[in-house]
Design an enzyme around this catalytic site. Sequence first.
Site, PDB file in Angstrom:
ATOM      1  N   PRO A  14       0.759  -0.981   0.048  1.00 30.78           N
ATOM      2  CG  PRO A  14      -0.107  -0.982   2.021  1.00 30.78           C
ATOM      3  CD  PRO A  14       0.624  -2.112   1.190  1.00 30.78           C
ATOM      4  CG  ASN A  15      -0.196   4.091   1.116  1.00 26.98           C
ATOM      5  OD1 ASN A  15      -1.251   4.931   0.794  1.00 26.98           O
ATOM      6  ND2 ASN A  15      -0.355   3.952   2.522  1.00 26.98           N
ATOM      7  NE  ARG A  22       3.998   6.842   1.542  1.00 30.96           N
ATOM      8  CZ  ARG A  22       4.150   5.425   1.983  1.00 30.96           C
ATOM      9  NH1 ARG A  22       4.558   4.677   1.455  1.00 30.96           N
ATOM     10  NH2 ARG A  22       3.707   5.085   3.344  1.00 30.96           N
ATOM     11  CE1 TYR A  27       8.936   5.169   2.763  1.00 33.53           C
ATOM     12  CE2 TYR A  27       7.423   7.043   2.855  1.00 33.53           C
ATOM     13  CZ  TYR A  27       7.936   5.727   3.508  1.00 33.53           C
ATOM     14  OH  TYR A  27       7.362   5.257   4.925  1.00 33.53           O
ATOM     15  CG  ASN A  83       8.361  -1.536   0.588  1.00 32.52           C
ATOM     16  OD1 ASN A  83       7.599  -1.720   1.571  1.00 32.52           O
ATOM     17  ND2 ASN A  83       8.902  -0.505   0.265  1.00 32.52           N
ATOM     18  CB  ALA A  86       1.376   0.582   6.795  1.00 28.50           C
ATOM     19  CG  ASP A  96      -0.994 -16.856   9.212  1.00 32.30           C
ATOM     20  OD1 ASP A  96       0.077 -16.985   9.991  1.00 32.30           O
ATOM     21  OD2 ASP A  96      -2.121 -16.633   9.813  1.00 32.30           O
ATOM     22  CD  GLU A 107      10.631  -7.043   6.757  1.00 32.15           C
ATOM     23  OE1 GLU A 107      10.824  -8.153   7.217  1.00 32.15           O
ATOM     24  OE2 GLU A 107      10.082  -5.945   7.340  1.00 32.15           O
ATOM     25  CG  HIS A 109      11.043  -1.916   5.291  1.00 28.89           C
ATOM     26  ND1 HIS A 109       9.530  -1.977   5.016  1.00 28.89           N
ATOM     27  CD2 HIS A 109      11.285  -2.892   5.778  1.00 28.89           C
ATOM     28  CE1 HIS A 109       9.158  -2.896   5.616  1.00 28.89           C
ATOM     29  NE2 HIS A 109      10.008  -3.828   6.233  1.00 28.89           N
ATOM     30  NE  ARG A 116       9.962   6.471   8.673  1.00 28.78           N
ATOM     31  CZ  ARG A 116       9.050   6.357   7.500  1.00 28.78           C
ATOM     32  NH1 ARG A 116       9.270   5.574   6.804  1.00 28.78           N
ATOM     33  NH2 ARG A 116       8.109   7.081   7.569  1.00 28.78           N
TER      34      ARG A 116
HETATM   35  C1  DQA Z   1       8.112   1.420   3.997  1.00 30.05           C
HETATM   36  C2  DQA Z   1       8.270   1.394   5.482  1.00 30.05           C
HETATM   37  C3  DQA Z   1       6.646   1.429   6.257  1.00 30.05           C
HETATM   38  O1  DQA Z   1       7.014   1.663   7.681  1.00 30.05           O
HETATM   39  C4  DQA Z   1       5.787   2.369   5.379  1.00 30.05           C
HETATM   40  O2  DQA Z   1       4.573   1.970   6.140  1.00 30.05           O
HETATM   41  C5  DQA Z   1       5.649   2.326   3.954  1.00 30.05           C
HETATM   42  C6  DQA Z   1       7.087   2.213   3.188  1.00 30.05           C
HETATM   43  C7  DQA Z   1       9.458   1.723   3.354  1.00 30.05           C
HETATM   44  O3  DQA Z   1       9.806   1.368   2.151  1.00 30.05           O
HETATM   45  O4  DQA Z   1      10.290   2.321   3.694  1.00 30.05           O
HETATM   46  O5  DQA Z   1       4.772   2.177   3.471  1.00 30.05           O
HETATM   47  O6  DQA Z   1       7.816  -0.062   3.928  1.00 30.05           O
END
Ligand code: DQA
Length: 158
Positions: A14-15, A22, A27, A83, A86, A96, A107, A109, A116
């Site tokens: 998401p996002n 953003r 980012y 990624n 949130a 799961d 994983e 980020h 943070r």
């Molecule tokens: C994120 C870090 C997360 O905490 C955040 O909610 C994101 C982006 C990152 O790429 O740094 O949406 O995954």
Amino acid sequence: MTAPPKSVLVLNGPNLNLLGTREPSFYGAQTLADVEALCCDACETHGFTLDFRQSNHEGVLIDLIHAAGVAQAAGTLAGVVFNAGAYTHTSIALHDAIKGASVHLIELHISNVHARESFRHHSWISPVAHGVMAGFGIQGYGLAIAALALQPATASSQ
Ligand code: DQA
């Protein structure tokens, strides 16, 4: 006969479609299309094909992880770079799904989540991930793909 190249699934939650506008202090100014181009180059360098996806919906992400598990078991997938945005910090369902699909997953980020807010310090993904990449900006995607080249999934690995 040489085997066909394995694929890498780069999955964004998401996002992440808002990259570029953003919170650029966390980012950066590059867009998701820039991330896709970077991943495409990294996959080409390492002899992979790229499947690049983004969804704001938890269920869609779960379905894509299940499909990745099937591809991995068939020997056509080197792994997943995920990624989860949130959902990292909230989603037992994604935890799961990764565990259930036995998928080989890194994983990722863009920001250093540990530097943070404290609610970003816990991850439901980390316990079921092969490794974690955080804080290297979008270059982290290329580094994660390089890591999959060093340690690709085998049909039986997680
Ligand atoms: C994120 C870090 C997360 O905490 C955040 O909610 C994101 C982006 C990152 O790429 O740094 O949406 O995954």
